[in-house]
Design an enzyme around this catalytic site. Sequence first.
Site, short mmCIF file in Angstrom:
data_model
loop_
_atom_site.label_atom_id
_atom_site.label_comp_id
_atom_site.label_asym_id
_atom_site.label_seq_id
_atom_site.Cartn_x
_atom_site.Cartn_y
_atom_site.Cartn_z
N SER A 40 0.83 -1.21 0.00
CA SER A 40 0.00 0.00 0.00
C SER A 40 0.86 1.25 0.00
O SER A 40 2.00 1.27 0.47
CB SER A 40 -0.91 0.01 1.23
OG SER A 40 -1.76 -1.12 1.22
N1 SAH Z 1 -1.01 -4.67 4.09
C1 SAH Z 1 -0.29 -4.63 2.85
C2 SAH Z 1 -1.11 -4.47 1.64
C3 SAH Z 1 -1.45 -5.78 1.10
S1 SAH Z 1 -2.37 -5.79 -0.37
C4 SAH Z 1 0.86 -3.64 2.95
O1 SAH Z 1 1.53 -3.69 3.92
O2 SAH Z 1 1.12 -2.85 2.05
C5 SAH Z 1 -3.83 -6.59 0.19
C6 SAH Z 1 -3.68 -8.02 0.59
O3 SAH Z 1 -4.96 -8.46 1.03
C7 SAH Z 1 -3.26 -8.98 -0.51
O4 SAH Z 1 -2.08 -9.61 -0.14
C8 SAH Z 1 -4.43 -9.96 -0.61
O5 SAH Z 1 -4.04 -11.28 -0.88
C9 SAH Z 1 -5.02 -9.83 0.78
N2 SAH Z 1 -6.40 -10.30 0.93
C10 SAH Z 1 -7.47 -10.11 0.10
N3 SAH Z 1 -8.56 -10.72 0.58
C11 SAH Z 1 -8.18 -11.29 1.77
C12 SAH Z 1 -8.86 -12.07 2.75
N4 SAH Z 1 -10.14 -12.41 2.65
N5 SAH Z 1 -8.15 -12.50 3.82
C13 SAH Z 1 -6.84 -12.18 3.97
N6 SAH Z 1 -6.15 -11.47 3.07
C14 SAH Z 1 -6.81 -11.03 1.98
#
Ligand code: SAH
Length: 281
Positions: A131
């Site tokens: 992000s």
């Molecule tokens: N927190 C991260 C951003 C990750 S992007 C950062 O530090 O920048 C969003 C993530 O959410 C992805 O890895 C995706 O696989 C995850 N995601 C989507 N749906 C999800 C769910 N139901 N449970 C857990 N993770 C999920």
Amino acid sequence: MTDQQRRFPLPLSSVVDSGHKKAPGSSSIARPQTATQNAARHVPQPVWPVANHARPASHTPQPVVTQRASPLVSDAVRRAMVQRVAKQGVQDQLVLAALENVPRHLFMEEALASQAYIDASLPIGHHQTISQPYIVGRMIELMRNGGQLKRVLEIGTGCGYQAAVLACVAQEVYSIERIKPLHELAKVNLRPLRVPNLRLHYGDGMLGLPQAGPFDGIILAAAGLEVPQALLEQLTLGGRLVAPVGARAQHLELITRTGKTEWTRETLEDCHFVPLRAGTI
Ligand code: SAH
């Protein structure tokens, strides 16, 4: 050494609101993920800000540089990123100090590390992204609301960056990822930082983590058409959840639990996140 100069690892109890505890020593901790990366990367020594004692980001002590630092991933570049995030409107000094503390470039592919401190989301594989620093700060600021966070949950660990930032501002952090290789990647990325108050889970975050809750803060790092009811049920009374909601057009939603079966909802700024999906892969 002052409270402001603490380093990893810290006992969980010393991370938040402890104020006047002794510093636990100054061992160098941050090691990059692989030997190859090790050779190429600057090895920072993160300092651990302490809740309610954070000063403006510009006053945070500078980590000591122990190896050759690329100017693109240097502490000065990270500070500049935090200043931009502050200019964009994030005011919570604890959150800004946390952003300054976590070496974002260690959570990215080496080929992209030189872009780690621009304010952008960037690919981490598996069609997912790390992000944007501004949105990471903004969501944590909204969730914290200037208060103390005991236990928080993040849905969507991805590469683990936001989880590490959260661990600077909350006593206990749980983070769930549904894509196994990303869960493993986050473990690898976070291991050298030895964040003592962070637990990573592999699973479907739409179900939450009832065995660890209730949580006084929940952050979703992926956007659903609505916030799963299971997550709302895992908030403490007064607990705050921040989530991107929508498909193509998305906005941040702040939901506060006001009673056993009552929640208030505020619609905030536009945003852009990868989709929230059910199940694990
Ligand atoms: N927190 C991260 C951003 C990750 S992007 C950062 O530090 O920048 C969003 C993530 O959410 C992805 O890895 C995706 O696989 C995850 N995601 C989507 N749906 C999800 C769910 N139901 N449970 C857990 N993770 C999920």
